[in-house]
Design an enzyme around this catalytic site. Structure first.
Site, short mmCIF file in Angstrom:
data_model
loop_
_atom_site.label_atom_id
_atom_site.label_comp_id
_atom_site.label_asym_id
_atom_site.label_seq_id
_atom_site.Cartn_x
_atom_site.Cartn_y
_atom_site.Cartn_z
N ARG A 1 0.83 -1.21 0.00
CA ARG A 1 0.00 0.00 0.00
C ARG A 1 0.86 1.26 0.00
NH1 ARG A 1 -3.34 -4.52 1.62
NH2 ARG A 1 -5.19 -4.11 0.38
N SER A 2 2.18 1.08 0.17
CA SER A 2 3.05 2.25 0.34
C SER A 2 3.06 3.20 -0.86
CB SER A 2 4.47 1.79 0.68
OG SER A 2 4.48 1.16 1.94
N LYS B 1 13.37 -7.26 5.45
CA LYS B 1 13.62 -6.39 6.62
C LYS B 1 14.80 -6.86 7.48
CE LYS B 1 8.86 -4.85 7.38
NZ LYS B 1 7.89 -4.59 8.45
N ASP C 1 8.37 1.23 12.67
CA ASP C 1 7.15 0.57 13.14
C ASP C 1 6.84 0.93 14.60
OD1 ASP C 1 6.26 -0.68 10.86
OD2 ASP C 1 7.32 -2.56 11.24
N ALA D 1 4.96 -12.61 19.50
CA ALA D 1 6.40 -12.42 19.71
C ALA D 1 7.13 -12.43 18.37
CB ALA D 1 6.94 -13.52 20.63
N GLY D 2 6.43 -12.08 17.29
CA GLY D 2 7.05 -12.00 15.97
C GLY D 2 7.63 -10.61 15.74
N ALA E 1 6.35 -7.84 14.42
CA ALA E 1 5.52 -6.70 14.82
C ALA E 1 5.48 -6.55 16.34
CB ALA E 1 4.10 -6.88 14.26
N TYR F 1 -5.06 -4.82 10.53
CA TYR F 1 -5.91 -3.76 9.96
C TYR F 1 -6.78 -4.23 8.80
CZ TYR F 1 -1.93 -3.43 6.77
OH TYR F 1 -0.92 -3.73 5.88
N GLY G 1 -5.59 -0.87 13.73
CA GLY G 1 -4.20 -0.96 13.28
C GLY G 1 -3.85 -0.11 12.07
#
Ligand code: NAP
Length: 282
Positions: free
Chosen positions: A21-22, A71, A108, A135-136, A138, A225, A246
Site C-alpha cells: 500500500r506504500s 527487513k 514501526d 512475539a514476531g 511486529a 488492519y 491498526g
C-alpha cells in the site's frame, strides 16, 4: 503531479511487492504536499537485495522502504543503524546519506505509539502493565515502543512460549514472558492489550480471548488492519473499552521516511485514512 528532472525518487522493495500500500500512501502525500518527487514499487528478489541496495546511491535514489522478506536481511548491508532498528532487529526504512552511505531505521515502533496516542489520548503508559500478544516482528516493534514509553511492565504472551521468553530476554526489563494459558491473570490489572499476532486477519482464525478480566478503562489495540474492526476490537467495544485499530500504525510508520526523502513532515488526516480504506475495501 508532473515531475521535473530534479524530482526526488524513493520507493519500496519487496518480493512480491504488488500488494504494498506504500506507493498509494506516499503518492497521496506527494500530491497533497505538492512535492516534485515519485515513490515507486521495486520488485526485488531475495538474491538481488544486496545489489539493489548497493545501486541506490549511484541511481540517486533518496531511499526506500523494505517489506517482506527483506527487513532482516538488510541489516548487514547498512553502513549505520538506528538504535531502534538494532533493538527491533529489522530495517524498514533506508535513507541514502549525502556521502552515499545507507542508514537503516525502523519506524514501526514510532507508527505504533503515534497511532495509540492519537486513538487513545487518555492512555498513560505509566498507569499500569501492558499485555502484548505475539512475539514476531511486529510484537518486537510494539515492545520496543512500549519500553520507551516507561510502561511499568510489558507482558509478552505468545503461543510458542520460547519466542516470548527470547523477546523478553533480548529487550530486557520491564518485559516479562507470561504463559498463554495464564492470560486471564496477565489481563487482570492491565491498562493496555495489544494484539500483535496474525490472529483476526480476514480469512484466518480469530483470537479466542475473554476480555472480562481487563479492568474498565483499559485500552485494546489490534494492529491487524484487515479487517479494520477485528473480532477482538468488536468484543472490546462491546465491553465498553476504548479501542484503537491498526490502520493508523501503517500510516504513521510511513511519516519518518517521507520526511527524510522529500523534506516534508506529512500528516495523517481523516481524508488519508478514507483514501487508504477505500483501497483496502477494494
Ligand atoms: P510474524 O512475525 O509471522 O508473527 C506472527 C505471530 O502471530 C507470532 O507471535 C505467532 O505465534 C502468532 N500466531 C500466528 N498464528 C497463531 C495462532 N493460530 N494462535 C496464536 N498465535 C498465533 O508476523 P508479524 O510480522 O509480527 O505480523 C503480525 C501481525 O501484525 C500481522 O497481522 C500483520 O499484518 C500485523 N502488522 C501490522 C502493522 C501495522 O502497521 N498495523 C505492521 C506490522 C505488522 P508463534 O510464535 O507461536 O508462531
Amino acid at each position: 503531479m508532473i515531475l521535473t528532472g530534479a524530482a526526488r525518487v524513493a520507493g519500496v522493495m519487496g518480493w512480491p511487492v504488488a500488494h504494498s500500500r506504500s506507493p498509494r500512501l506516499h503518492g497521496y502525500w506527494l500530491d497533497h504536499c505538492g512535492v516534485d518527487g515519485a515513490y515507486v514499487p521495486f520488485a526485488v528478489a531475495p538474491d538481488d537485495l544486496a545489489r539493489a541496495l548497493d545501486a541506490l546511491p549511484a541511481l540517486g535514489v533518496a531511499g526506500v522502504n523494505l517489506t517482506v522478506p527483506h527487513k532482516e536481511a538488510a541489516l548487514g548491508r547498512m553502513a549505520s543503524l538506528s538504535e531502534t532498528a538494532r533493538r527491533i532487529g529489522a530495517v524498514n526504512t533506508v535513507i541514502v546519506a549525502e556521502d552515499g552511505s545507507l542508514a537503516g531505521d525502523n519506524t514501526d515502533a514510532f507508527g505504533f505509539i503515534e497511532n495509540l496516542r492519537a486513538g487513545a489520548p487518555d492512555w498513560r503508559a505509566e498507569a499500569g502493565p501492558a499485555v502484548v500478544l505475539g512475539a514476531g516482528g511486529a510484537a518486537r516493534a510494539v515492545a520496543v515502543a512500549l519500553q520507551d514509553t516507561g510502561a511499568p511492565e510489558i507482558r509478552i504472551v505468545n503461543r510458542t512460549p520460547a519466542r516470548a521468553e527470547r523477546l523478553a530476554s533480548d529487550l530486557g526489563a520491564p518485559l516479562v514472558a507470561r504463559p498463554w494459558d495464564d492470560l486471564d491473570r496477565a489481563l487482570a490489572d492491565a491498562r493496555l492489550l495489544v494484539n500483535a499476532t496474525t490472529l483476526g486477519m480476514t480469512g484466518g482464525p480469530a483470537p479466542v480471548i475473554d476480555l472480562a478480566p481487563l479492568p474498565a478503562g483499559a485500552v485494546v489495540n489490534d494492529i491487524v488492519y484487515v479487517p479494520r474492526v477485528t473480532a477482538l476490537l468488536a468484543a472490546a467495544a462491546g465491553r465498553g473499552l476504548a479501542t484503537v485499530d491498526g490502520l493508523g500504525m501503517l500510516l504513521h510508520q510511513a511519516r519518518p521516511g517521507f520526511r527524510a526523502w522529500f523534506g516534508v513532515d506529512p500528516e495523517v488526516t481523516p481524508e488519508l485514512r478514507a483514501f487508504v480504506e477505500h483501497d483496502l475495501d477494494a
